[in-house]
Scaffold this active site. Structure first.
Site, PDB file in Angstrom:
ATOM      1  N   ASP A 148       0.866  -1.163   0.000  1.00 26.05           N
ATOM      2  CA  ASP A 148       0.111   0.020   0.143  1.00 26.05           C
ATOM      3  C   ASP A 148       0.827   1.312   0.022  1.00 26.05           C
ATOM      4  O   ASP A 148       0.492   2.444  -0.895  1.00 26.05           O
ATOM      5  CB  ASP A 148      -0.748   0.065   1.205  1.00 26.05           C
ATOM      6  CG  ASP A 148      -1.991   1.064   1.263  1.00 26.05           C
ATOM      7  OD1 ASP A 148      -2.292   1.631   0.220  1.00 26.05           O
ATOM      8  OD2 ASP A 148      -2.670   1.048   2.321  1.00 26.05           O
ATOM      9  N   GLY A 186       0.985 -10.356   4.375  1.00 26.80           N
ATOM     10  CA  GLY A 186       2.189  -9.472   5.116  1.00 26.80           C
ATOM     11  C   GLY A 186       1.592  -9.275   6.568  1.00 26.80           C
ATOM     12  O   GLY A 186       1.488  -9.918   7.285  1.00 26.80           O
TER      13      GLY A 186
HETATM   14  N1  AR6 Z   1       5.387  -5.265  -4.843  1.00 26.07           N
HETATM   15  C1  AR6 Z   1       4.717  -6.613  -4.750  1.00 26.07           C
HETATM   16  N2  AR6 Z   1       4.411  -7.039  -3.229  1.00 26.07           N
HETATM   17  C2  AR6 Z   1       4.849  -6.247  -2.311  1.00 26.07           C
HETATM   18  C3  AR6 Z   1       5.423  -4.976  -2.538  1.00 26.07           C
HETATM   19  C4  AR6 Z   1       5.457  -4.621  -3.728  1.00 26.07           C
HETATM   20  N3  AR6 Z   1       6.115  -3.384  -3.898  1.00 26.07           N
HETATM   21  N4  AR6 Z   1       5.574  -4.525  -1.162  1.00 26.07           N
HETATM   22  C5  AR6 Z   1       5.107  -5.574  -0.261  1.00 26.07           C
HETATM   23  N5  AR6 Z   1       4.656  -6.579  -1.088  1.00 26.07           N
HETATM   24  P1  AR6 Z   1       1.252  -6.032   2.978  1.00 26.07           P
HETATM   25  P2  AR6 Z   1      -1.664  -7.045   3.643  1.00 26.07           P
HETATM   26  C6  AR6 Z   1       3.973  -7.761  -0.647  1.00 26.07           C
HETATM   27  O1  AR6 Z   1       1.756  -6.291   4.435  1.00 26.07           O
HETATM   28  O2  AR6 Z   1      -1.051  -7.992   4.492  1.00 26.07           O
HETATM   29  C7  AR6 Z   1      -0.693  -2.013   4.823  1.00 26.07           C
HETATM   30  O3  AR6 Z   1      -0.143  -1.389   5.937  1.00 26.07           O
HETATM   31  C8  AR6 Z   1       4.279  -8.291   0.765  1.00 26.07           C
HETATM   32  O4  AR6 Z   1       5.696  -8.859   0.790  1.00 26.07           O
HETATM   33  O5  AR6 Z   1       1.472  -4.932   2.034  1.00 26.07           O
HETATM   34  O6  AR6 Z   1      -2.883  -7.151   3.200  1.00 26.07           O
HETATM   35  C9  AR6 Z   1      -2.125  -1.742   4.634  1.00 26.07           C
HETATM   36  O7  AR6 Z   1      -2.401  -0.121   4.681  1.00 26.07           O
HETATM   37  C10 AR6 Z   1       3.166  -9.125   0.883  1.00 26.07           C
HETATM   38  O8  AR6 Z   1       3.677 -10.516   0.352  1.00 26.07           O
HETATM   39  O9  AR6 Z   1      -0.579  -6.310   2.891  1.00 26.07           O
HETATM   40  C11 AR6 Z   1      -2.859  -2.398   5.505  1.00 26.07           C
HETATM   41  O10 AR6 Z   1      -2.819  -1.796   6.830  1.00 26.07           O
HETATM   42  C12 AR6 Z   1       1.962  -8.744   0.321  1.00 26.07           C
HETATM   43  O11 AR6 Z   1       2.624  -7.795  -0.559  1.00 26.07           O
HETATM   44  C13 AR6 Z   1      -2.059  -3.882   5.710  1.00 26.07           C
HETATM   45  O12 AR6 Z   1      -0.866  -3.431   5.456  1.00 26.07           O
HETATM   46  C14 AR6 Z   1       0.863  -8.346   1.228  1.00 26.07           C
HETATM   47  O13 AR6 Z   1       1.616  -7.525   2.255  1.00 26.07           O
HETATM   48  C15 AR6 Z   1      -2.371  -4.891   4.655  1.00 26.07           C
HETATM   49  O14 AR6 Z   1      -1.773  -5.956   5.142  1.00 26.07           O
END
Ligand code: AR6
Length: 212
Positions: free
Chosen positions: A73, A158
């Protein structure tokens, strides 16, 4: 290793992988999945940063405020610029499982589809169904807007701590089901952010292709 896998899937999108790609895959200790079905050849797995992808829409794993955050995000908002946050302020938030679309601004992707994954609370709080809804509703926004290509991060795996294998199975089952009924969707990319995630997606892809 990453290049080999990308080459496999790139080739798979075009049909049967080249001999060079198959050799590279064997050297990397991975499997070649065989001829791809009409659904599988529209699914791509890659390792990389979703903010760099030139697709019609990238999916953001957001929170219900839809006003930015950490993880993917934060990366999407940084790359898109402040105009994205300004449009998100007009959208009014979203509940878990919902998906809302905005423009992509400074991203190479034309649009961002913001979906709110479930926070993992042990599995008895409807988490599986809500995660499935994230994929279904994101693809519905794509189709409604006459868009054809989309990239997903590993939603909820994540900060929200959804177990990776379980989430990956839901992602594949849902996307394959939608693709079977939606011929307008040309490509769905699963964009993994670590080699560990990539291997999980590769394994589940091979299982679900065999099962399907
Ligand atoms: N490109 C692709 N994947 C990514 C990238 C990127 N640039 N950066 C991270 N990931 P998360 P959630 C992956 O935590 O669990 C946020 O604060 C990461 O490694 O981003 O749905 C939001 O505002 C993981 O595999 O999302 C919410 O509050 C995946 O993206 C909360 O986190 C999802 O990790 C959402 O949590």
């Amino acid at each position: 290793m990453t290049d080999c896998i990308n080459e496999l899937w790139f080739s798979a999108n075009l049909g049967v992988p080249s001999r060079k790609a198959r050799r590279a895959v064997r050297r990397a200790g991975l499997r070649y999945h065989g001829a791809m079905s009409n659904v599988d050849h529209r699914i791509k797995i890659m390792l990389g940063d979703i903010t760099r992808l030139e697709v019609d829409a990238i999916v953001n794993a957001a929170n219900s405020a839809l006003l930015g955050g950490g993880g993917v995000d934060g990366a999407i908002h940084r790359a898109a610029g402040p105009e994205l946050l300004a449009e998100c302020r007009t959208v009014g938030g979203a509940n878990a499982g919902e998906a809302k679309i905005t423009r992509g601004y400074r991203l190479p992707a034309r649009h961002v589809i913001h979906t709110v994954g479930p926070i993992w609370r042990g599995g008895s709080k409807n988490e599986d169904a809500l995660l499935e809804q994230c994929y279904r509703n994101s693809l519905a926004r794509l189709v409604e807007n006459n868009l054809e290509t989309i990239a997903f991060p590993a939603i909820s795996t994540g900060v929200y701590r959804f177990p990776l294998e379980r989430a990956t199975r839901i992602a594949f089952a849902t996307v394959r089901d939608v693709l079977e009924h939606q011929s307008s969707i040309k490509q769905v990319t699963f964009c993994c952010f670590s080699e560990h995630d990539l291997h999980m997606y590769e394994r589940i892809a091979s299982e679900s292709a065999t099962a399907g």
